[in-house]
Design an enzyme around this catalytic site. Structure first.
Site, short mmCIF file in Angstrom:
data_model
loop_
_atom_site.label_atom_id
_atom_site.label_comp_id
_atom_site.label_asym_id
_atom_site.label_seq_id
_atom_site.Cartn_x
_atom_site.Cartn_y
_atom_site.Cartn_z
N THR A 1 -50.96 11.51 5.96
CA THR A 1 -50.36 10.31 6.68
C THR A 1 -48.94 10.12 6.55
OG1 THR A 1 -52.65 9.57 6.91
CG2 THR A 1 -50.80 8.12 7.94
N VAL A 2 -48.76 9.87 5.31
CA VAL A 2 -47.34 9.16 4.82
C VAL A 2 -46.52 10.43 4.91
CG1 VAL A 2 -45.96 8.39 2.96
CG2 VAL A 2 -48.52 7.45 3.44
N VAL B 1 -45.67 0.58 -4.68
CA VAL B 1 -46.19 -0.86 -4.67
C VAL B 1 -45.74 -1.48 -3.40
CG1 VAL B 1 -46.21 -3.02 -5.91
CG2 VAL B 1 -45.87 -0.95 -7.18
N GLY C 1 -59.26 0.82 10.42
CA GLY C 1 -58.45 1.77 9.59
C GLY C 1 -57.78 1.08 8.57
N GLU D 1 -60.93 1.99 3.64
CA GLU D 1 -61.35 3.34 3.30
C GLU D 1 -62.97 3.41 3.78
OE1 GLU D 1 -59.42 6.09 1.85
OE2 GLU D 1 -57.51 4.83 1.25
N LYS E 1 -51.12 -1.80 -9.29
CA LYS E 1 -49.49 -2.30 -8.80
C LYS E 1 -49.04 -3.41 -9.59
CE LYS E 1 -50.89 -0.96 -4.00
NZ LYS E 1 -51.44 -1.60 -2.62
N GLY F 1 -49.77 1.79 5.70
CA GLY F 1 -49.60 2.31 6.82
C GLY F 1 -48.45 3.62 6.95
#
Lengths: 432, 432
Positions: free
Chosen positions: A13-14, A132, A188, A191, A206, A303
């Site tokens: 995705t990223v 983060v 979404g 997970e 983080k 996202g």
């Protein structure tokens, strides 16, 4: 314009989002970097898999050596998740002379010292803005924009999944946890296995990274005391709401004389306050510096495109030459930086929400208040609710003035041992 | 560690704060810059004046030439306010080969193109984080952290004085303007002459700088349509509050197909939204980027140490070498950057609050709603209040759906011409 040849490893995705920025907005990235960011290779596991970005011919490969062995590729977005083979790939990339941008917080929380040491030895850099808080540029803000400050406190909502679930439960006045998780999965935001999100592990990883940047603290994220939202009873969300609070999963690092108070925990945050108004799957960080005072950041913590925005900014900074400077001066996890140690958790102080389930008998409230008084804890307010339908136990909510964790624990232990106390006391921080 | 010799010109509130950071926290600034930031000179007008920082012997001088003629001083915090002699000093410093950090937004809004051009010609840099929003590092965030984005919208609360006054009036349910100004002056949030703050000029100057950074727009701040809070009637703050809104002085820049909508104006902002919850003398900026989505910053927009924090961060960035890179790639106000033009204000669209004072007669409401309908404006809600005590006029509040400025103006003109309309209609944007 000169070119920097870039590779992306991992086109999920990223990675697809980063590829789209590089391919569709070369003018923009080039102008800001002062040189063209040229996508030379994108490494994937499965060449046949469908993707949501169109790559020019020759870019896609399933062989990471195509990147490692190409000396013209000097900058790599390493977006493979998990610990291995991500760690080995990172080390091989560094040894091949490449600067790295990564979004892999788990890898940095686990192997940061080794990776940063190796990068320094080899004169390379690692940038990790996306690791983060996704789209919120909190890494650059702490390590660069606030560099004239001693940061004194850092409170974050660093897990959007947990925040979405808590908000959903809040909206419904104390809604069902499992239903809220299912809802987050459907949208979404969670997970299939949300364990790392809801048990506070993701936020703790983080926080370990931010606490190192802000305070020089060398924390193993597993040593950060953490309570997840999977332990939150809907009834406490309901009572918090009635008193004008939201329950939020806070990642907390407070610099005290006795060391760094560090914790991930659900807490009551006042409605109308910055952290109290962070709704849905968002992230936020409230930083306090000794010069700047309180500074609040709020944005999308996950996202595709928000995270890609952070990765691409790191690629631009790296190509432009800023990252090399920042990486050198930050001395991440190096022995040259004297940091602060984690403070004893038992000495943490603050206001507390304590909820008890007690018998509806005379004298019970007196016993409870005496238990707090015996530990020197001053009570700010007591709220005794009606008995739950068909039961003879009543919920009793005690809001304390500032008290230490140790004192609260002792008072709660005394109360738990009382015959009239019908379940383990529930306690949470109260933050305004 | 190598030294960068630094001078401060102007040792007022901010200058003293910067001096304190350099003198008291040399370890901190040195670590982040990778070299010692050594305060060599501080230039003041009056050597005899008492100051709130102790300077080492030999640092204080009343002769700016002591800085200009010292080739070892390579970095200068130029903190003299106003246009002259600040502009001349800046040019002389650049010609003497010095990099500059400044907090002077009026100077940049007025003479930015000349100063940035000259700096580029001479291979020098100008950093100006402190010129907009004080302690909030909005300049670095827009020009560096969001560099992979096309920014699409920027809404700011950029004047803390105005925000304090509006909040004070709001708290009192529509309190007196003059009393709130006096209160702000007493607390040091407003100058003796607060004109530039309350009439929107200060916010317009800051918006011109941000709009250039974010959109490449070359605006003369005087061409930005602006309405100050000195024009806000307490009764509108009262009605806004009753409907769940706060009145805020917004600096707005929205990128549209037809250009950049730019404006400084009081507007209704929903309570509980990020900008709606900015209280007291704070600043905030809500930026939207095409990749990152909405990103919100909130902090202290003025005051000694927050502003000094921004100046000192710029000094560190300049000494470390990051500023030179950023300044070169940004091409501020250079002909090389193709920006966006200001859009025709009449075509701005959005929801509107319109408040009328009308005769309490049958048929008046019908006439008013017809005036909106004739311009194709759809009404979201109408609130007719009780007549004010002892008067026969009634306040009528109309909330519209999205409509253009031109249509609203025409409807308001029609209504103003009605015999039953007893004063000029009041209109403000509504933002959620």
């Amino acid at each position: 314009m000169e070119k920097t040849k870039v590779a992306i490893i991992g086109l999920g995705t990223v990675g697809s989002g980063v590829a789209r920025i590089l391919l569709d907005h070369g003018d923009r990235t080039g102008r800001h970097a002062g040189r063209t960011l040229w996508l030379e290779k994108a490494v994937v596991r499965d060449l046949a898999k469908a993707r949501d970005c169109d790559l020019p011919a020759g870019v896609l490969t399933d062989n990471v050596d195509d990147v490692i062995n190409d000396p013209e590729i000097t900058l790599v977005a390493q977006l493979v998740g998990g610990l291995e083979p991500a760690r080995t790939i990172m080390l091989r990339l560094l040894e091949a002379g490449k600067d790295i941008v990564t979004a892999n917080k788990a890898l940095l929380a686990e192997h940061g010292p080794e990776l940063f040491d190796r990068a320094r030895e080899l004169g390379r850099s690692i940038a990790f803005e996306a690791a983060v808080a996704g789209g919120i540029p909190i890494i650059t803000n702490i390590s660069q924009c606030l560099s004239a400050n001693q940061i004194t406190s850092l409170h974050g909502i660093l897990n959007g999944t947990s925040n979405y679930i808590l908000c959903k439960m809040h909206e419904e006045g104390g809604g069902d946890y499992a239903a809220a998780v299912a809802d987050a999965q459907r949208l979404g935001y969670a997970e299939a296995d949300p364990t790392m999100d809801v048990d506070g592990s993701d936020a703790a990883q983080k926080l370990a990274i931010l606490a190192h940047l802000a305070f020089g603290a060398r924390l193993n994220w597993r040593d950060i005391p953490r309570v997840g939202i999977d332990k939150v009873d809907p009834v406490d969300i309901q009572y918090a709401k009635q008193m004008g609070y939201h329950v939020r999963l806070l990642a907390i690092a407070d610099l005290k004389d006795r060391g760094l108070d560090c914790e991930v925990t659900p807490a009551l945050v006042k409605a109308g306050s910055p952290l109290g108004e962070v709704n849905g799957p968002f992230n936020a960080v409230l930083v306090k510096g000794d010069a700047v005072g309180p500074l609040f950041f709020h944005g999308q913590g996950a996202g595709q495109m928000p995270t890609a925005s952070a990765v691409a900014a790191d690629l631009i900074d790296s190509a432009a030459g800023r990252t090399a400077i920042t990486f050198r001066t930050l001395e991440l996890w190096s022995d040259a930086v004297k940091g602060v140690d984690q403070a004893d958790f038992a000495d943490s102080t603050g206001r507390r929400y304590v909820r008890l389930m007690v018998d509806d008998h005379p004298g019970v409230l007196a016993g409870v208040t005496k238990a707090f008084g015996d530990e020197g804890i001053s009570i700010a307010s007591v709220l005794q609710k009606e008995p739950l339908a068909g039961e003879d136990v009543v919920p009793l909510v005690v809001m304390t003035h500032a008290a230490s964790e140790a004192a609260i624990d002792k008072a709660c232990a005394t109360i738990a041992a009382m015959k009239s106390c019908r379940s383990e006391p529930v306690k949470m921080w109260v933050r305004d």
